[in-house]
Design a protein around this motif. Structure first.
Motif, short mmCIF file in Angstrom:
data_model
loop_
_atom_site.label_atom_id
_atom_site.label_comp_id
_atom_site.label_asym_id
_atom_site.label_seq_id
_atom_site.Cartn_x
_atom_site.Cartn_y
_atom_site.Cartn_z
N GLU A 128 0.79 -1.22 0.00
CA GLU A 128 0.00 0.00 0.00
C GLU A 128 0.83 1.28 0.00
O GLU A 128 0.26 2.37 -0.15
CB GLU A 128 -0.98 0.00 1.18
N VAL A 129 2.15 1.16 0.13
CA VAL A 129 2.97 2.37 0.03
C VAL A 129 2.87 2.98 -1.36
O VAL A 129 3.21 4.16 -1.54
CB VAL A 129 4.45 2.09 0.38
N PHE A 130 2.41 2.20 -2.34
CA PHE A 130 2.27 2.71 -3.70
C PHE A 130 0.91 3.35 -3.95
O PHE A 130 0.60 3.75 -5.08
CB PHE A 130 2.52 1.59 -4.72
N LEU A 131 0.08 3.44 -2.91
CA LEU A 131 -1.20 4.13 -3.01
C LEU A 131 -1.09 5.49 -2.32
O LEU A 131 -0.41 5.63 -1.31
CB LEU A 131 -2.31 3.33 -2.31
N PRO A 132 -1.81 6.50 -2.82
CA PRO A 132 -1.87 7.77 -2.10
C PRO A 132 -2.45 7.53 -0.70
O PRO A 132 -3.41 6.75 -0.56
CB PRO A 132 -2.82 8.62 -2.95
N PRO A 133 -1.92 8.15 0.33
CA PRO A 133 -2.42 7.92 1.69
C PRO A 133 -3.93 8.02 1.85
O PRO A 133 -4.52 7.19 2.56
CB PRO A 133 -1.67 8.97 2.52
N PRO A 134 -4.62 8.98 1.19
CA PRO A 134 -6.07 9.05 1.38
C PRO A 134 -6.83 7.82 0.88
O PRO A 134 -7.98 7.60 1.26
CB PRO A 134 -6.48 10.29 0.58
N GLN A 135 -6.20 7.03 -0.01
CA GLN A 135 -6.88 5.85 -0.57
C GLN A 135 -6.65 4.59 0.25
O GLN A 135 -7.32 3.58 0.02
CB GLN A 135 -6.40 5.60 -2.00
N ARG A 136 -5.74 4.61 1.19
CA ARG A 136 -5.30 3.35 1.81
C ARG A 136 -6.38 2.68 2.65
O ARG A 136 -6.61 1.47 2.53
CB ARG A 136 -4.03 3.59 2.61
N GLN A 137 -7.05 3.44 3.51
CA GLN A 137 -8.11 2.84 4.34
C GLN A 137 -9.25 2.36 3.46
O GLN A 137 -9.81 1.27 3.69
CB GLN A 137 -8.61 3.86 5.36
N ARG A 138 -9.60 3.14 2.46
CA ARG A 138 -10.68 2.76 1.54
C ARG A 138 -10.31 1.48 0.79
O ARG A 138 -11.16 0.59 0.62
CB ARG A 138 -10.93 3.90 0.56
N ALA A 139 -9.07 1.38 0.35
CA ALA A 139 -8.63 0.18 -0.37
C ALA A 139 -8.68 -1.05 0.53
O ALA A 139 -9.12 -2.13 0.10
CB ALA A 139 -7.21 0.38 -0.91
N ARG A 140 -8.25 -0.91 1.79
CA ARG A 140 -8.29 -2.06 2.69
C ARG A 140 -9.73 -2.53 2.90
O ARG A 140 -10.01 -3.73 2.90
CB ARG A 140 -7.64 -1.70 4.03
N ALA A 141 -10.66 -1.58 3.08
CA ALA A 141 -12.05 -1.97 3.30
C ALA A 141 -12.64 -2.64 2.05
O ALA A 141 -13.35 -3.64 2.15
CB ALA A 141 -12.88 -0.74 3.69
N TRP A 142 -12.35 -2.08 0.88
CA TRP A 142 -12.85 -2.66 -0.36
C TRP A 142 -12.30 -4.06 -0.59
O TRP A 142 -13.04 -4.99 -0.92
CB TRP A 142 -12.48 -1.74 -1.52
N LEU A 143 -11.01 -4.23 -0.39
CA LEU A 143 -10.41 -5.55 -0.60
C LEU A 143 -10.87 -6.54 0.47
O LEU A 143 -10.99 -7.73 0.20
CB LEU A 143 -8.89 -5.43 -0.62
N ALA A 144 -11.12 -6.05 1.68
CA ALA A 144 -11.66 -6.93 2.72
C ALA A 144 -13.06 -7.40 2.35
O ALA A 144 -13.42 -8.58 2.56
CB ALA A 144 -11.67 -6.21 4.06
N LEU A 145 -13.87 -6.50 1.79
CA LEU A 145 -15.20 -6.90 1.32
C LEU A 145 -15.09 -7.94 0.23
O LEU A 145 -15.77 -8.98 0.27
CB LEU A 145 -15.96 -5.67 0.81
N ARG A 146 -14.24 -7.68 -0.73
CA ARG A 146 -14.04 -8.67 -1.80
C ARG A 146 -13.55 -9.99 -1.24
O ARG A 146 -13.94 -11.06 -1.71
CB ARG A 146 -13.04 -8.13 -2.82
N GLY A 147 -12.67 -9.92 -0.23
CA GLY A 147 -12.19 -11.14 0.39
C GLY A 147 -13.30 -11.93 1.06
O GLY A 147 -13.32 -13.18 0.99
N GLU A 148 -14.24 -11.24 1.70
CA GLU A 148 -15.38 -11.92 2.31
C GLU A 148 -16.19 -12.65 1.24
O GLU A 148 -16.63 -13.79 1.44
CB GLU A 148 -16.26 -10.92 3.04
N LEU A 149 -16.39 -12.01 0.10
CA LEU A 149 -17.21 -12.61 -0.96
C LEU A 149 -16.50 -13.79 -1.62
O LEU A 149 -17.10 -14.85 -1.82
CB LEU A 149 -17.56 -11.54 -2.00
N THR A 150 -15.23 -13.62 -1.96
CA THR A 150 -14.53 -14.71 -2.65
C THR A 150 -14.27 -15.89 -1.71
O THR A 150 -14.32 -17.05 -2.14
CB THR A 150 -13.21 -14.22 -3.27
N GLU A 151 -14.02 -15.62 -0.44
CA GLU A 151 -13.83 -16.72 0.51
C GLU A 151 -15.12 -17.51 0.67
O GLU A 151 -15.11 -18.74 0.75
CB GLU A 151 -13.35 -16.19 1.86
N ALA A 152 -16.25 -16.81 0.72
CA ALA A 152 -17.54 -17.51 0.80
C ALA A 152 -17.79 -18.34 -0.46
O ALA A 152 -18.32 -19.46 -0.39
CB ALA A 152 -18.67 -16.51 1.00
#
Length: 220
Positions: free
Chosen positions: A25-49
């Motif tokens: 995530e160092v390659f993301l602008p700081p304002p996007q980092r929390q949003r990216a983690r939440a989005w990828l966590a959501l995707r992770g919940e869906l793909t794991e299910a």
């Protein structure tokens, strides 16, 4: 448990599965980092299910719950802690909900790679549209590369669950073009998936390998 601590728990759960993200995530602008983690966590919940475990029944039930949850997000309702970070964002949540049946069906794709990609297309399109909205980029002209990235991620879930469909073996997937016309967070995640596949690793990459893979993906 407060909403905030419950959200932190789900983000930590995803981070435990993808610890490379702390480097990537160092390659993301700081304002996007929390949003990216939440989005990828959501995707992770869906793909794991969709793809996790030996018994598909619990995952299918969970995906049905997520269809209702995401439809509710568009109406201002929220039950899952990840909604605390995502629900109020002006994204097309019904489109993502509508793509979940295709994700559910992708657990055991039949035929060849092209058939598998067609099966994933509705969810890949939803993912491409919402990630473009989330990170304020133009949607890609084609969602085929997103479907290919999802197919590669599916293969990471395969150990103990059988043989991939024709054309979804690791060498064939690694020969496909990299994901390029997508937000940087999506490109980086897809780059980490490819790096794990290339090393036959379902678990975390070393920090130097993760850093190089993320840098290459971030460049586009």
């Amino acid at each position: 448990m407060t909403d905030s601590s419950a959200l932190d728990s789900f983000l930590a759960k995803w981070q435990a599965q993808w610890p490379e993200w702390a480097v990537a995530e160092v390659f993301l602008p700081p304002p996007q980092r929390q949003r990216a983690r939440a989005w990828l966590a959501l995707r992770g919940e869906l793909t794991e299910a969709a793809w996790g475990g030996d018994d598909p029944t619990p995952g299918a039930a969970k995906l049905g719950w997520w269809e209702e949850e995401l439809a509710g997000w568009s109406r201002g309702a929220r039950r899952h802690p990840l909604g605390l970070a995502l629900q109020k964002l002006p994204l097309d949540w019904p489109l993502l909900a509508a793509g979940i049946p295709a994700l559910r069906a992708s657990r055991s794709p039949e035929g060849d790679r092209e058939q598998s990609l067609r099966g994933l297309a509705p969810f890949a399109r939803a993912q491409a549209v919402l990630s473009a909205q989330l990170f304020e980029t133009m949607p890609p002209a084609s969602t085929q590369p997103m479907a290919e990235a999802l197919l590669a991620e599916w293969v990471l879930h395969l150990p103990g669950r059988g043989v991939p469909a024709a054309g979804t073996d690791v060498p064939s997937l690694l020969a496909l073009p990299r994901l390029r016309e997508a937000p940087r967070a999506e490109r980086i995640h897809a780059g980490l998936v490819r790096a794990r596949l290339a090393r036959a690793a379902s678990g975390p990459l070393s920090a130097p390998v993760a850093l190089l893979a993320s840098w290459r993906a971030a460049r586009g």
